[in-house]
Design an enzyme around this catalytic site. Structure first.
Site, PDB file in Angstrom:
ATOM      1  N   TYR A 118      -4.542   3.489   7.700  1.00 13.89           N
ATOM      2  CA  TYR A 118      -5.846   2.856   7.872  1.00 13.89           C
ATOM      3  C   TYR A 118      -6.511   3.389   9.146  1.00 13.89           C
ATOM      4  O   TYR A 118      -6.471   4.588   9.411  1.00 13.89           O
ATOM      5  CB  TYR A 118      -5.710   1.322   7.914  1.00 13.89           C
ATOM      6  CG  TYR A 118      -4.944   0.757   6.758  1.00 13.89           C
ATOM      7  CD1 TYR A 118      -5.360   0.977   5.448  1.00 13.89           C
ATOM      8  CD2 TYR A 118      -3.787   0.023   6.958  1.00 13.89           C
ATOM      9  CE1 TYR A 118      -4.659   0.450   4.368  1.00 13.89           C
ATOM     10  CE2 TYR A 118      -3.079  -0.503   5.885  1.00 13.89           C
ATOM     11  CZ  TYR A 118      -3.520  -0.281   4.601  1.00 13.89           C
ATOM     12  OH  TYR A 118      -2.829  -0.789   3.546  1.00 13.89           O
ATOM     13  N   VAL A 137       1.118  -3.506   3.937  1.00 11.54           N
ATOM     14  CA  VAL A 137       0.927  -4.758   4.646  1.00 11.54           C
ATOM     15  C   VAL A 137       2.170  -5.657   4.547  1.00 11.54           C
ATOM     16  O   VAL A 137       2.291  -6.648   5.274  1.00 11.54           O
ATOM     17  CB  VAL A 137      -0.351  -5.454   4.124  1.00 11.54           C
ATOM     18  CG1 VAL A 137      -0.078  -6.152   2.803  1.00 11.54           C
ATOM     19  CG2 VAL A 137      -0.926  -6.409   5.134  1.00 11.54           C
ATOM     20  N   SER A 151       0.793  -1.231   0.000  1.00 13.13           N
ATOM     21  CA  SER A 151       0.000   0.000   0.000  1.00 13.13           C
ATOM     22  C   SER A 151       0.822   1.276   0.000  1.00 13.13           C
ATOM     23  O   SER A 151       0.283   2.352  -0.242  1.00 13.13           O
ATOM     24  CB  SER A 151      -0.930   0.031   1.214  1.00 13.13           C
ATOM     25  OG  SER A 151      -1.935  -0.943   1.073  1.00 13.13           O
TER      26      SER A 151
END
Lengths: 309, 309, 309, 309
Positions: free
Chosen positions: B242, B260, B63
């Site tokens: 997030y 991740v 990400s």
């Protein structure tokens, strides 16, 4: 261009702005405020003060008070506070009750209503209700170095008469065990806290410790530690404008906390404490012109925390 | 203490850290990574580079690639992009589909999966699929000034075989009309983008334009405007981790984007571009030791954007 | 008044009804249907058949097919089926994906889209895709005692071209492990099942086993056990009309299943199997005139299951 | 086997049942009830009464009272009531506040707590608080033809002391304008209503009008119209067991309303009014053994409304 001219120019631009948003109208004392008001106060690290517009007029600071209540509660119980309140943006309307259900009564952060009600409840673990408000008033007056700051009983009374959504939030958290006092008592403190009346000048003065690494420049004493000041600023940046916090960070780039009365306190760490006030709100419930004014101030000064140093 | 020593100390501390989190295990290539790896690269504004641990080892940036894809897409379509993607923190798990329903297929920001899938779809409005990946690779290589950056086909393939949640997100946005291409095609680009393999050194090099007001220090040319660089940094601060973004801002106080695969790119505007990597994740899906390392770096350097200047 | 006259009267009343709802328009073959059509078929326990209006015209039964697919799947795997599908009303729009998230991929009941997709997936655990559709067709033809029932490939094709919301649901359940086959394959079966074309007469014939304690009156053989027939009727009553199921039970008081093509199959246990069709839908997605017609039929016959026996 | 023997057998089976569920423990008066109690009363259309176990012992009927309050409120304001309360199953836990937010303060049906609180508020539009409770008591006594039915003040008091979740629901609906009286006043009525103490025999007697097309068999007078009786039965079937309503319809197939005190009133239209009581609850908050007993009764009598007539 020097800072005084910048501030004066912005105030002049705001005086003529056509799109001023809509003042809050859920209680009469807020609905009665003249939507044409605009005030701005910028206090530099060295104490230089730039005022423009209605910078000396008192208004209801409402949710901006959550910054001071949080500071006071952190002083009282320290990081224990974070067991009862989260530190994440809420991702939904400021008064949403949904997230409380899925997160078992722990509000997402101390700047949404639910979180601020828990902060008030935490103060009640240390002080009697009247005493808690006395402490808060003493705190804000000392931070500002001014005695002429008061709680507007009319506003507090009006909130209490109509605050059923906040009563729902408080009762709901009580059902989860995350409120330790009678919801009406905790809300009494909360509504009075939100009814603090201050001018832009007073608000900017009171915010100086957040711009100065936790130190009150008048007394030279730590209000909070430097680390805690940084962290409160971080929370203001990520959570200070309800579900418009991302937008505020994107456009302005300063830690800030808005109130439904149309005030915003913004902090340029090491540089300035800034307060703006204009009663009309945008669709996220934040001051329409206050946001525009801060956006222009940052464009002209380069004070964004995301600006290369 | 000088910066090289600080970086080396932190790497040494991390080597012994007992609580390393859990590596992602949803695809074999990520599950196979040695959890004891830790790398760190700090590149100062003047180009001085400090490396420690496994800073030269390639890992799957996942990400973190969303920062580069967003930059590229903004270059392609400008602020039109914001009609299809929001700018607010999500307030829920990174793969949540709920918010898409209540917000009619508009993802909250470009750094959650749904938002990044729309960004990939926007690139497909300009480029053929293969071409889009070529552009992205060219962009990252130019930003880093390195050619040895590649896309790991094994990782992309594994994502494609198991990415049903992302297929659900993409199909759902397609149903709302906010995806303009076949979900499988858009996801093909997205999965390949996430499969970018880079070392900490390469990642920190590639992030320099965000620390330098939009300028690539090697070429002296603007990658993006100074304003856009500030704004991408703002988004990284409010949305880059997030549902742990508030926590990261609270503890670290830098714009950052995690992946991740255990990587984090963090930006100290005007000061440094920083990359850390450690595969174990905390409960929010962000690198456990990467976060700790950045927290210590900021404590020892005072680089937090909330630090008084 | 005898039943034939009641049915004829209702059809006549419906022919003149001004408020006919709006036909589904998400796929061309449904949008093209004449909104003035109305058909009704009532088949009594002794086999007497009352037809009115367009009762012999084929239409797309859409979600009414979920009743037959459920019956077939229960026959194939028995009550194991309930491990993968719930039995509770959904309490939200028929295509909502939210509940799937909070309930980990287990749809609330077999009559919402997600639940019916799982039922199709269960059939694929026993049959090849083409074979599953063959079985379903054979089942419906046998239940109706008619061979002239077919699958409209045009409709199935149109669904497949636009069914991104169903693809999202299927992919999402696959991510939770509650779909065992490729989403596209399962949806292939599901879309073809929904494309069954039947007339009111055929549909009422096919529903007789639910009115007759599970027995096909033509063959005298059990299609399902008496208990299972009762239970399917219970599910139709509580879940058969999406988020309008409570309203349908309140107004009509019969187990019923509606489809977006404007058809409804309703069961008066021990008394009659009833099918109505009118393409215009009400705001809950159920046939506007079909519901009114059933309400009048029950008022004039006393067939509500809530009527004292 | 005759009905008396069936009822006696079921009671005997329940006496030995190992899995009795868990009694509610959120207030002391409910927690103090002996979990081994089981009572059952079946009153046939002709008045024949079959009692077994602790059928004569009073218990707190709790939410079963919502059926009587709804009947009374419909008598007072007619179908106007449905402007403030929906008729759909809730699809979530009985005390969920989420749906109220998305549906603007209109509860889904009159049998979830929020809906029953609105029903109490509607009664307050017609009666003073004390008078409303007097009317309710008079109604239930007349329906049962018994004067020995009372309100347990201890239970009402305990609810009032701990009912913060209900206070949240009431305050929340007040904020939406769907409560017309002070939440505490409305809840005062609601908590007292739920504190009705009745035996199984009394409860089955009181429910006879729902089995008899709205007529009180003792007086021969209409309590409600036949249509309204059918509709209340429909609501009981679709919404009477919170988020276990679908399951109850599936297993039992009768209109029924459960209470957290362990009571259930079930109606076999035209045949019988049935009350069961056993304090232990299943995971949906409905009487564990009460449900099993009704399931067996229906299996042995064929009284399911889904049974062919």
């Amino acid at each position: 261009m020097d800072l005084s001219a910048i501030v004066a120019d912005i105030a002049a631009e705001m005086a003529d702005a056509p799109d001023r948003g809509r003042p809050a109208d859920y209680i009469p004392p807020l609905a009665a405020v003249d939507p044409n008001r605009f005030g701005m106060a910028v206090i530099e690290a060295d104490g230089t003060c730039h005022l423009a517009g209605d910078a000396e007029e008192s208004f209801s600071i409402q949710s901006v008070s959550k910054v001071f209540a949080l500071t006071l509660a952190l002083g009282a119980v320290g990081d224990q506070l974070w067991k009862r309140v989260g530190r994440e943006p809420s991702g939904s309307a400021f008064n949403s009750i949904v997230q409380l259900e899925s997160e078992h009564g722990i509000p997402r952060n101390p700047f949404i209503n639910a979180g601020a009600i828990v902060v008030a409840d935490i103060l009640l673990g240390r002080y009697e209700p009247r005493e808690a408000l006395g402490e808060l008033l003493r705190f804000v007056r000392a931070a500002a170095g001014e005695d002429g700051i008061f709680i507007d009983e009319n506003v507090a009374k009006a909130e209490q008469d109509t605050g059923f959504r906040n009563l729902a939030l408080a009762s709901y958290m009580r059902a989860f065990g995350n409120l330790h006092h009678d919801p009406h008592v905790t809300l009494g403190v909360y509504f009075h806290q939100c009814a603090l009346a201050m001018s832009c000048r007073q608000l900017a003065l009171a915010g100086r410790y957040l711009a100065a690494g936790g130190v009150n420049p008048t007394t030279g004493r730590n209000v909070v530690s430097a680390q805690r000041a940084r962290r409160i600023n971080a929370l203001m940046l990520t959570c200070g404008h309800y579900d418009g916090s991302g937008e505020f960070a994107f456009r302005v780039g300063l830690p800030g906390k808005s109130g439904v009365g149309g005030g915003i306190l913004a902090i340029a760490p090491g540089i300035a404490s800034i307060a703006v006030w204009s009663p009309g709100l945008n669709e996220r419930g934040n001051s329409q012109l206050g946001t525009v004014a801060l956006e222009r101030l940052v464009q002209r000064t380069g004070w964004s925390v995301f600006e290369p140093r």
